[in-house]
Design an enzyme around this catalytic site. Structure first.
Site, PDB file in Angstrom:
ATOM      1  N   CYS A 288     -15.318   5.144  25.115  1.00  0.00           N
ATOM      2  CA  CYS A 288     -15.356   3.681  25.506  1.00  0.00           C
ATOM      3  C   CYS A 288     -16.849   3.701  26.496  1.00  0.00           C
ATOM      4  O   CYS A 288     -17.953   4.076  25.042  1.00  0.00           O
ATOM      5  CB  CYS A 288     -14.454   3.390  26.443  1.00  0.00           C
ATOM      6  SG  CYS A 288     -14.294   1.672  26.476  1.00  0.00           S
TER       7      CYS A 288
ATOM      8  N   HIS B 238      -9.595   4.022  24.366  1.00  0.00           N
ATOM      9  CA  HIS B 238      -8.696   4.701  25.469  1.00  0.00           C
ATOM     10  C   HIS B 238      -7.314   5.667  24.760  1.00  0.00           C
ATOM     11  O   HIS B 238      -6.250   5.244  24.928  1.00  0.00           O
ATOM     12  CB  HIS B 238      -8.338   4.074  26.716  1.00  0.00           C
ATOM     13  CG  HIS B 238      -9.600   3.626  27.267  1.00  0.00           C
ATOM     14  ND1 HIS B 238     -10.606   4.388  27.863  1.00  0.00           N
ATOM     15  CD2 HIS B 238     -10.558   2.345  27.357  1.00  0.00           C
ATOM     16  CE1 HIS B 238     -11.104   4.048  28.499  1.00  0.00           C
ATOM     17  NE2 HIS B 238     -11.458   3.012  27.980  1.00  0.00           N
TER      18      HIS B 238
ATOM     19  N   GLU C  37      -5.695   7.497  25.696  1.00  0.00           N
ATOM     20  CA  GLU C  37      -5.373   8.511  26.588  1.00  0.00           C
ATOM     21  C   GLU C  37      -4.089   7.928  27.860  1.00  0.00           C
ATOM     22  O   GLU C  37      -3.387   7.972  28.355  1.00  0.00           O
ATOM     23  CB  GLU C  37      -6.190   9.607  27.540  1.00  0.00           C
ATOM     24  CG  GLU C  37      -7.244   8.285  28.848  1.00  0.00           C
ATOM     25  CD  GLU C  37      -8.527   7.073  28.094  1.00  0.00           C
ATOM     26  OE1 GLU C  37      -8.593   6.730  28.883  1.00  0.00           O
ATOM     27  OE2 GLU C  37      -7.970   8.121  27.024  1.00  0.00           O
TER      28      GLU C  37
END
Length: 305
Positions: free
Chosen positions: A142, A235, A237
């Site tokens: 990001c 993202h 995650e």
């Protein structure tokens, strides 16, 4: 194989409760194999949450991974206990004389702040330059991806007026490449950024290969020809509720955010969001660890150039 983390790191108990295979440092020290050494520079404010999310993905491979957490300096954090930082996070200057198999640099909530106004901008550039000769492969997430593109390729900052938040369906390219091996033709991934990752700009100003993008959201995944630098604009995650927490936080701060796209069932923020990107996130990290790190890193890291 497990991910190796400090015995009393908070993430250890969380991952154990999820039946994720971890191994304590004390137990791992008796095993006669060399684990992959992965460094994480965590720039996110809620460091415990982010480190747990990343370690969850790093654990989903047959490889043993030795993780070390690092920070740019010893400044206090408003969102993470100081004792946690002092106990589990080392300063970059302490690890920069070492070689590493993999390196992850997280995003940061700096969407509209000019790079030169970020207090650790000079340190960030130093770290990116250092990684090129001391790490087999670096994963930029990001904000770190946008910042690294600016530093490495002089790609100018492009920001949106409104934050891009939600789950976006990306198209996969170059299916033959190991980094996207096993990817579906299209897949969902969470985005939370003001940055604009324009494919034409990236193609015109770098030698990066683009592996996935969305017509509205732009480039999601790109990498250098040797995969020593891998850029993710989102993202993978994130937990199921992370975007919701960010949305509610922005509401409380009076920022008038848009509802995260394709996220809440029926676009109803009162309904519980469901993650539909976990398989992609696990596969992406597994491919990166296996093909960009493990298969090419030297057994003796001192041989890394």
């Amino acid at each position: 194989m497990p991910i190796r983390i400090p015995d009393d790191l908070p993430a250890a108990g969380i991952l154990k409760s999820e039946n994720i295979f971890t191994i304590s440092e004390s137990r791992a020290s008796h095993q006669h194999i060399r684990p992959l050494r992965v460094l994480i520079l965590n720039l996110m404010p809620k460091k415990i949450e982010t480190e747990t999310q990343l370690m969850r993905l790093l654990s989903n491979t047959p490889l043993q991974v030795d993780v070390e957490l690092v920070r740019v300096d010893a400044r206090a954090s408003r969102n993470t206990p100081q004792e946690h930082l002092d106990k589990f996070y080392g300063d970059f200057d302490r690890v920069k004389k070492q070689k590493w198999d993999g390196f992850i640099i997280t995003g940061a909530p700096l969407g509209k702040i000019p790079f030169e106004d970020v207090y650790y901008w000079d340190k960030f550039k130093e770290i990116v330059d250092w990684s090129h000769h001391n790490v087999t492969s670096t994963l930029f997430l990001c904000w770190a991806a946008q910042a690294a593109l600016n530093h490495l390729f002089d790609i100018k900052r492009e920001t949106r007026d409104q934050k891009l938040s939600g789950i976006y369906k990306h198209t996969t390219y170059n299916h033959h490449h190991p980094l996207v091996r096993g990817f579906d033709d299209q897949f969902w991934a969470p985005l939370s950024r003001f940055a604009d990752f324009n494919s034409k700009t990236i193609k015109a100003n770098s030698d990066l290969t683009i592996f996935a993008d969305d017509s509205d959201a732009g480039v999601y995944l790109a990498a250098s020809p040797d995969c020593r630098q891998v850029f993710i604009s989102g993202h993978p995650e994130y937990d199921a509720n992370t975007l919701s927490n960010e949305y509610l936080r922005d509401l409380d701060e009076g920022l008038n955010p848009d509802l995260p796209a394709n996220y809440y069932p029926d676009d109803d923020e009162n309904q519980i969001p469901r993650a539909k990107w976990r398989s992609h996130g696990n596969l992406l990290y597994s491919n990166w660890l296996n093909y960009c790190v493990y298969q090419v890193t030297p057994y003796d890291l001192n041989e890394l150039k």
